[in-house]
Design a protein around this motif. Structure first.
Motif, short mmCIF file in Angstrom:
data_model
loop_
_atom_site.label_atom_id
_atom_site.label_comp_id
_atom_site.label_asym_id
_atom_site.label_seq_id
_atom_site.Cartn_x
_atom_site.Cartn_y
_atom_site.Cartn_z
N LYS A 1 68.91 -25.08 143.36
CA LYS A 1 70.21 -24.62 144.10
C LYS A 1 70.91 -23.45 143.33
O LYS A 1 71.86 -22.80 144.01
N LEU A 2 70.17 -22.59 142.51
CA LEU A 2 70.63 -21.58 142.08
C LEU A 2 69.90 -20.21 142.66
O LEU A 2 70.24 -19.04 142.19
N LEU A 3 68.97 -20.38 142.99
CA LEU A 3 67.79 -19.53 143.36
C LEU A 3 68.34 -18.24 144.40
O LEU A 3 67.77 -17.25 144.27
N HIS A 4 69.12 -18.55 145.05
CA HIS A 4 69.80 -17.69 146.11
C HIS A 4 70.95 -16.63 145.37
O HIS A 4 71.27 -15.64 146.03
N LEU A 5 71.10 -17.15 144.13
CA LEU A 5 72.29 -16.12 143.42
C LEU A 5 71.59 -14.90 142.84
O LEU A 5 70.38 -14.91 142.70
N GLY A 6 72.67 -13.87 142.76
CA GLY A 6 72.44 -12.90 141.95
C GLY A 6 72.34 -12.95 140.63
O GLY A 6 73.06 -13.76 139.98
N LEU A 7 71.69 -12.05 139.79
CA LEU A 7 71.90 -12.30 138.26
C LEU A 7 73.32 -11.94 137.80
O LEU A 7 73.71 -12.66 136.94
#
Ligand code: MG
Length: 438
Positions: free
Chosen positions: A174-180
Motif C-alpha cells: 500500500k506504500l508503493l505508489h508514494l514518492g520518497l
C-alpha cells in the motif's frame, strides 16, 4: 499489531475560521499572517485547494486565480484555543501520546484498540465526537499503523476527512505508489542522497537493508528509518545528547538582575549556536539561578521544538520575568541555561504556523553562526532581543560588540549601554556544569 493513531486536521487554520464564522463555510479562504498583498498564505481552506491554490501563494496571486476569495488574517490565539479543545475531546477517546504540532496529534493504541476493527471504530468515534463537540468544520485525516511513522504516512494518504489503516500485511504494497519525499525523515537532501545511491522508488527503499540505509544516512537514523518502515517500534527521540547547556559564575560587578539576564542571554545564544551546529532542535528551556544567600531558583518552558534563538530568547524572558517576586531584587551569584528535549534535525516537523518564518530564520541564523565562527564568538548577537518585551522578527538588531565580554543591557531601551572594562578570564574556566532540568 497496531500501536499508533495519527490525527492530522485538514486545512486547520482555515477550518477553524470557517467554524467560527459561518459566512466562510463552503467558501475558498486563505489565511495570512498580515494583510498585505505580497504576503503568502499560511493556510488555505479545502475549497481553495480544490480550486488549485497552494500554501504560500501570495494574496495578489490568490485574488487573480480565485476572484472574490476570502482573505483572513490569522488569529493564533483562536487556533491554540481550538487545539486545546480538540486535544481534550480526543483524550476522552484515546490517550494522546504527543502533540506533534498545532494540527497534529499522536495517540497510543493499547488493549482492544490494537485490533484493526476496533481501531477503525475508534477513529470514526473520534471524528463524530469532534464534529459534535468542537464543530463539523474541524475535519481530520486519521492514520493508523504499527508505529507512529506509518500512522503518519497513512494520515497523509487520504485528504480531506481521511481514514487509512496500514497493518503489517499492507506493507510495502500500500506504500508503493508514494514518492520518497512522502515519508517523514526524507527531505530534499536525503532524497538526493538516496537517488545517488540508486534508491529511487519505495520498493527499492523497502528492499534496502538496515546497514545500507545507515550508510546512506551516515548515522543510526538510517537504521531507525529502516526499522520504522518495516513496522518496528524503535524510539525516535534518542539523540546523541540529551541537553546542551552553559552556566556562569558571575563576577562581583555582574551580580545584579540586569547583568545576570544579559549573561543568561549570552549563554543562551552560545547554547543555541551549538544546538544548530549539532543539527538538533530543542523542545524546552531550563533556567537556573543561584543567589548569594544560598537560595536557588529554576524554571522550565516547553514549546514546539525549534532552533530559533529568538524563540529561546522569548522563553528565557518569560521565565525570567515570571520568577518569584521575592527573588526579583536578590543578588544572583550563578546563572545557567539548558536547552533540552532535544530532537535530531531530520525528525523535526516544522510548526505549521511558523514553517515559512522558520525557513527564513534558519538561513539568517546560519549566517549569524558563520559570522561568529569567522570573526570569533559573539561578533554578532541579538541585541534588540535582549529587551524583555519585544518578540518580533522586525526588531532583530545586530550589534557589533567591541570586546568579547558580557555587556550590560538596558532592558527598557533594549540596547547596549556600556561595555565592561575588565577582560574575562581566558577560556571558559569560570563555567560550571549546569544542573539537569527536572
Ligand atoms: Mg493538517
Amino acid at each position: 499489531m497496531l500501536r499508533a493513531l495519527a490525527i492530522d486536521f485538514n486545512s486547520y487554520f482555515a477550518s477553524v475560521e470557517q467554524q467560527e464564522r459561518p459566512e466562510l463555510r463552503g467558501q475558498p479562504v486563505i489565511i495570512v499572517p498580515v494583510l498585505a498583498e505580497t504576503t503568502g498564505a499560511i493556510a488555505i481552506s479545502i475549497e481553495a485547494k480544490v480550486l488549485g491554490l497552494q500554501r504560500n501563494c501570495r494574496i495578489a496571486e490568490a485574488r487573480r486565480q480565485v476572484p472574490g476569495i476570502a482573505i483572513v488574517e490569522a488569529r493564533p490565539e483562536v487556533y491554540i484555543r481550538y487545539h486545546r479543545r480538540l486535544k481534550d475531546v480526543v483524550e476522552t477517546c484515546v490517550p494522546v501520546k504527543k502533540i506533534q504540532s498545532i494540527d497534529e496529534l499522536e495517540c497510543a493504541l493499547t488493549g482492544d484498540f490494537t485490533e484493526p476493527a476496533r481501531a477503525l471504530k475508534l477513529a470514526r468515534q473520534i471524528k463524530v465526537k469532534i464534529a459534535r463537540e468542537v464543530g463539523p468544520c474541524l475535519r481530520s485525516s486519521i492514520g493508523i499503523g504499527p508505529n507512529w511513522f506509518l500512522a503518519k504516512v497513512a494520515s497523509d494518504m487520504q485528504k480531506p476527512d481521511g481514514l487509512v489503516l496500514l497493518d503489517e500485511a499492507d506493507i510495502p504494497q500500500k506504500l508503493l505508489h508514494l514518492g520518497l519525499g512522502d515519508f517523514c525523515g526524507i527531505g530534499p537532501n536525503m532524497e538526493k542522497r538516496l537517488r545517488a545511491a540508486g534508491i529511487g522508488t519505495v520498493a527499492q527503499l523497502y528492499a534496502a537493508g538496515s546497514t545500507r540505509l545507515r550508510g546512506i544516512w551516515g548515522s543510526v537514523e538510517g537504521a531507525r528509518f529502516h526499522d520504522w518502515l518495516h513496522g518496528g517500534v524503535q524510539e525516535r527521540e534518542e539523540t546523541r545528547q540529551q541537553s546542551i547547556g552553559h552556566g556562569h559564575v558571575l563576577p562581583p560587578q555582574l551580580r545584579n538582575p540586569e547583568a545576570a539576564l544579559a549573561v543568561l542571554h549570552r549563554l543562551l545564544q552560545k547554547a543555541a549556536m551549538r544546538l544548530r551546529h549539532d543539527g538538533c532542535y530543542a523542545g524546552a528551556l531550563h533556567l537556573s539561578v543561584k543567589f548569594r544567600d544560598g537560595t536557588h531558583w529554576s524554571g522550565d518552558r516547553h514549546f514546539n521544538e525549534t532552533q530559533d534563538t529568538l524563540h529561546f530568547t522569548h522563553a528565557l524572558n518569560e521565565l525570567w520575568t515570571g520568577r518569584p517576586h521575592a527573588l526579583q531584587t536578590r543578588a544572583p551569584l550563578q546563572v545557567g541555561v539548558i536547552l533540552h528535549h532535544l530532537l535530531a534535525g531530520q525528525l523535526h516537523t516544522p510548526d505549521l504556523f511558523e514553517a515559512d518564518k522558520e525557513r527564513t530564520r534558519t538561513k539568517l541564523l546560519s549566517a549569524v553562526d558563520n559570522l561568529n565562527q569567522t570573526f570569533g564568538k559573539n561578533a554578532v548577537y541579538f541585541g534588540g532581543a535582549h529587551g524583555a518585551t519585544a518578540y518580533a522578527p522586525m526588531r532583530i538588531a545586530f550589534t557589533r560588540i567591541p570586546e568579547p565580554e558580557i555587556e550590560e543591557i538596558d532592558l527598557q531601551r533594549g540596547r547596549r549601554l556600556k561595555a565592561k572594562k575588565t577582560p574575562p578570564p581566558p577560556g571558559d574556566l569560570d563555567e560550571f556544569p549546569p544542573d539537569e532540568p527536572q
